[in-house]
Design a protein around this motif. Sequence first.
Motif, short mmCIF file in Angstrom:
data_model
loop_
_atom_site.label_atom_id
_atom_site.label_comp_id
_atom_site.label_asym_id
_atom_site.label_seq_id
_atom_site.Cartn_x
_atom_site.Cartn_y
_atom_site.Cartn_z
N SER A 105 -8.16 -29.92 38.99
CA SER A 105 -7.35 -28.59 37.79
C SER A 105 -7.31 -27.23 38.76
O SER A 105 -8.04 -26.90 38.90
CB SER A 105 -7.56 -28.68 36.89
N SER A 157 -8.16 -25.14 31.89
CA SER A 157 -8.86 -26.24 32.25
C SER A 157 -9.15 -27.26 31.59
O SER A 157 -10.55 -27.07 30.88
CB SER A 157 -8.86 -26.62 33.57
N SER A 184 -9.21 -30.41 31.79
CA SER A 184 -9.98 -31.40 32.23
C SER A 184 -11.21 -30.55 32.92
O SER A 184 -12.80 -31.96 33.03
CB SER A 184 -9.77 -31.76 33.63
N THR A 243 -11.60 -35.47 37.77
CA THR A 243 -10.92 -35.37 36.39
C THR A 243 -9.28 -35.42 37.26
O THR A 243 -9.32 -34.93 38.78
CB THR A 243 -11.32 -33.29 36.45
N PRO A 287 -6.02 -34.35 35.72
CA PRO A 287 -4.74 -33.39 34.54
C PRO A 287 -3.23 -34.18 35.46
O PRO A 287 -3.42 -34.52 36.40
CB PRO A 287 -4.86 -32.02 35.18
N THR A 325 -6.04 -35.19 31.50
CA THR A 325 -5.46 -34.82 31.01
C THR A 325 -3.84 -34.52 30.74
O THR A 325 -3.56 -34.82 31.89
CB THR A 325 -6.04 -33.71 30.47
N THR A 351 -2.18 -30.98 25.44
CA THR A 351 -2.83 -29.60 25.55
C THR A 351 -2.34 -28.38 25.48
O THR A 351 -2.71 -27.39 25.43
CB THR A 351 -4.04 -30.01 27.09
#
Length: 211
Positions: free
Chosen positions: A10, A16, A18, A93, A95, A138, A179
């Motif tokens: 991210s 963030s 994530s 992660t 996103p 995310t 989110t």
Amino acid sequence: MTHLLHLDSSFTGDMSVSRAVAREYVAAWQEANADGVVTYRDLAAAPPAHLDWTGVSAGMTPEDQRSPEQTEAVKAREAYIGEVAAADEVLVTAPMYNWSVPTQLKSWFDWLIVPGVTVADANTPGLLGGKKVTVVTTQGGSYGPGTPKEGWDHVSPYVAHMLEALGAGDVEFVNVEMTLSTRNPALAEFVDLFHASRAAAAESVKIRATA
């Protein structure tokens, strides 16, 4: 000694979700693995170069015939692959940006793919063979069954296929949706959905990290 490789992608820093969920995973993992080692790579802060012909051709060129650019490309590839090879577990992660993965994460995967070496086949277990992999995804909105943009999630399917290609068998996805509901007035009605999703993700990563 257990070794965790943690990769963030991210570019939103402290905003963030994530990254926040991943930190919770790492905290739980470290509590369960007091002598464990964590290697961290921030793909947004230090983006891998986009794969180009220099990088591809370097692997087909004898070492003593490579250009300086090809030599550097090989070093970069070996560094990314080496980090994964050294880890027992991998945390990534991912996103959603424009319905797909961050370009930095795509580039990282591109550098890892080497048929006959890192890709799983009948003779090769793959770079991620035998490793535990957890992916935190995310989404600013929601893309599940029945939603207006059902089928627009090109993050989870892509990442799942890349992990499979690399031989990963123990994979779990942890997702947080909506989110953007806390910042976009048009999505305000979905704030409760976001908080429920976020709480579920926090619980899931704690369980997963200590499993």
